[in-house]
Design a protein around this motif. Sequence first.
Motif, mmCIF file in Angstrom:
data_model
loop_
_atom_site.group_PDB
_atom_site.id
_atom_site.type_symbol
_atom_site.label_atom_id
_atom_site.label_comp_id
_atom_site.label_asym_id
_atom_site.label_seq_id
_atom_site.Cartn_x
_atom_site.Cartn_y
_atom_site.Cartn_z
ATOM 1 N N THR A 81 93.454 143.111 36.185
ATOM 2 C CA THR A 81 93.642 144.554 36.383
ATOM 3 C C THR A 81 94.977 145.065 35.834
ATOM 4 N N TYR A 82 95.858 144.136 35.412
ATOM 5 C CA TYR A 82 97.238 144.526 35.070
ATOM 6 C C TYR A 82 97.290 145.645 34.018
ATOM 7 N N ASP A 83 96.552 145.495 32.945
ATOM 8 C CA ASP A 83 96.653 146.487 31.865
ATOM 9 C C ASP A 83 96.166 147.864 32.320
ATOM 10 N N ARG A 99 109.326 152.692 23.885
ATOM 11 C CA ARG A 99 110.544 151.940 24.206
ATOM 12 C C ARG A 99 110.381 150.468 23.810
ATOM 13 N N ARG A 100 109.214 149.924 24.112
ATOM 14 C CA ARG A 100 108.937 148.531 23.734
ATOM 15 C C ARG A 100 108.987 148.401 22.200
ATOM 16 N N ALA A 101 108.385 149.359 21.524
ATOM 17 C CA ALA A 101 108.348 149.304 20.061
ATOM 18 C C ALA A 101 109.762 149.318 19.492
ATOM 19 N N VAL A 123 111.416 133.613 22.297
ATOM 20 C CA VAL A 123 110.877 133.070 23.548
ATOM 21 C C VAL A 123 110.727 134.243 24.502
ATOM 22 N N GLU A 124 109.499 134.487 24.945
ATOM 23 C CA GLU A 124 109.263 135.593 25.871
ATOM 24 C C GLU A 124 109.030 135.048 27.274
ATOM 25 N N LEU A 125 109.853 135.509 28.222
ATOM 26 C CA LEU A 125 109.718 135.101 29.621
ATOM 27 C C LEU A 125 108.734 136.030 30.314
ATOM 28 N N GLY A 126 107.752 135.485 30.976
ATOM 29 C CA GLY A 126 106.792 136.296 31.733
ATOM 30 C C GLY A 126 106.054 137.307 30.881
ATOM 31 N N PRO A 127 105.408 136.881 29.795
ATOM 32 C CA PRO A 127 104.721 137.840 28.909
ATOM 33 C C PRO A 127 103.482 138.467 29.535
ATOM 34 N N GLY A 128 103.013 137.920 30.644
ATOM 35 C CA GLY A 128 101.839 138.487 31.305
ATOM 36 C C GLY A 128 100.638 138.507 30.387
ATOM 37 N N THR A 129 99.993 139.661 30.289
ATOM 38 C CA THR A 129 98.788 139.785 29.465
ATOM 39 C C THR A 129 99.113 139.935 27.975
ATOM 40 N N GLY A 130 100.404 139.965 27.642
ATOM 41 C CA GLY A 130 100.789 140.053 26.231
ATOM 42 C C GLY A 130 101.005 141.467 25.738
ATOM 43 N N VAL A 131 101.398 142.336 26.654
ATOM 44 C CA VAL A 131 101.552 143.747 26.283
ATOM 45 C C VAL A 131 102.587 143.943 25.177
ATOM 46 N N ASN A 132 103.549 143.030 25.060
ATOM 47 C CA ASN A 132 104.572 143.178 24.008
ATOM 48 C C ASN A 132 104.108 142.685 22.636
ATOM 49 N N GLY A 171 105.739 131.661 24.635
ATOM 50 C CA GLY A 171 105.718 132.344 25.925
ATOM 51 C C GLY A 171 105.940 131.382 27.082
ATOM 52 N N VAL A 172 106.720 131.843 28.066
ATOM 53 C CA VAL A 172 106.895 131.088 29.318
ATOM 54 C C VAL A 172 106.154 131.874 30.393
ATOM 55 N N GLU A 173 104.914 131.485 30.651
ATOM 56 C CA GLU A 173 104.072 132.244 31.583
ATOM 57 C C GLU A 173 103.395 131.273 32.556
ATOM 58 N N PRO A 174 103.866 131.271 33.824
ATOM 59 C CA PRO A 174 103.315 130.299 34.775
ATOM 60 C C PRO A 174 101.903 130.609 35.258
ATOM 61 N N SER A 175 101.444 131.849 35.117
ATOM 62 C CA SER A 175 100.120 132.210 35.655
ATOM 63 C C SER A 175 99.019 131.900 34.632
ATOM 64 N N ALA A 176 98.125 130.989 35.013
ATOM 65 C CA ALA A 176 97.035 130.629 34.096
ATOM 66 C C ALA A 176 96.133 131.834 33.769
ATOM 67 N N ASP A 215 105.869 125.157 29.119
ATOM 68 C CA ASP A 215 105.709 124.949 30.555
ATOM 69 C C ASP A 215 107.056 124.945 31.266
ATOM 70 N N LEU A 216 106.992 125.349 32.519
ATOM 71 C CA LEU A 216 108.166 125.231 33.379
ATOM 72 C C LEU A 216 108.125 123.844 34.015
ATOM 73 N N ALA A 217 109.243 123.122 33.951
ATOM 74 C CA ALA A 217 109.325 121.801 34.576
ATOM 75 C C ALA A 217 110.304 121.909 35.738
ATOM 76 N N ALA A 251 112.504 139.558 27.809
ATOM 77 C CA ALA A 251 111.982 139.611 29.181
ATOM 78 C C ALA A 251 111.837 141.082 29.544
ATOM 79 N N THR A 252 110.607 141.551 29.733
ATOM 80 C CA THR A 252 110.403 142.946 30.136
ATOM 81 C C THR A 252 109.602 142.969 31.432
ATOM 82 N N LEU A 253 110.096 143.732 32.393
ATOM 83 C CA LEU A 253 109.469 143.863 33.723
ATOM 84 C C LEU A 253 109.318 142.510 34.403
ATOM 85 N N VAL A 254 110.290 141.638 34.194
ATOM 86 C CA VAL A 254 110.209 140.288 34.759
ATOM 87 C C VAL A 254 111.345 140.027 35.745
ATOM 88 N N LEU A 255 112.579 140.325 35.348
ATOM 89 C CA LEU A 255 113.712 139.913 36.188
ATOM 90 C C LEU A 255 113.944 140.901 37.324
#
Length: 114
Positions: A11-13, A26-28, A39-48, A60-65, A92-94, A110-114
């Motif tokens: 549902t994120y998008d 702004r992203r553009a 390296v993108e931290l928390g890219p989520g659905t890839g909106v960037n 991408g560093v994205e822990p959510s499968a 992967d995060l170790a 990192a956008t909308l992550v920290l």
Amino acid sequence: MGLRQRLMARTYDRLMAGYERHAGPRRAALLGELEGRVVELGPGTGVNLGHLPKAVDWHGVEPSAPMREELRRRWAEQRGADPTDLEPRFVDLADGRIDLADDFADVVVATLVL
Ligand SMILES: C[S@@+](CC[C@H](N)C(=O)[O-])C[C@H]1O[C@@H](n2cnc3c(N)ncnc32)[C@H](O)[C@@H]1O
């Protein structure tokens, strides 16, 4: 895989569509001229992804499968026509640490992550 994570990814998008009308430009502006290894931290659905130049070497560093699944779908839609570039690369995060050398990235996003 938790139901909550799956629901969020699916549902994120849609949830963010109103916000993206304002955030998109702004992203553009932030991402449109990046080069090199990103390296993108928390890219989520890839909106960037659609705002990044296609030539960047993206990781991408994205822990959510489920988020990764949505991002792969978006990647295939946007880049699938190029057979040399079919898969996004995830790191992967170790134990909470990002398993990359200190000088690996030219840019960290990192956008909308920290
Ligand atoms: C609010 S979303 C932001 C998605 C996207 N960056 C954007 O701009 O819309 C936050 C993302 O960060 C991810 N995340 C949560 N903990 C994280 C961590 N420790 N390292 C990297 N990403 C993480 C979540 O799974 C989610 O995909």
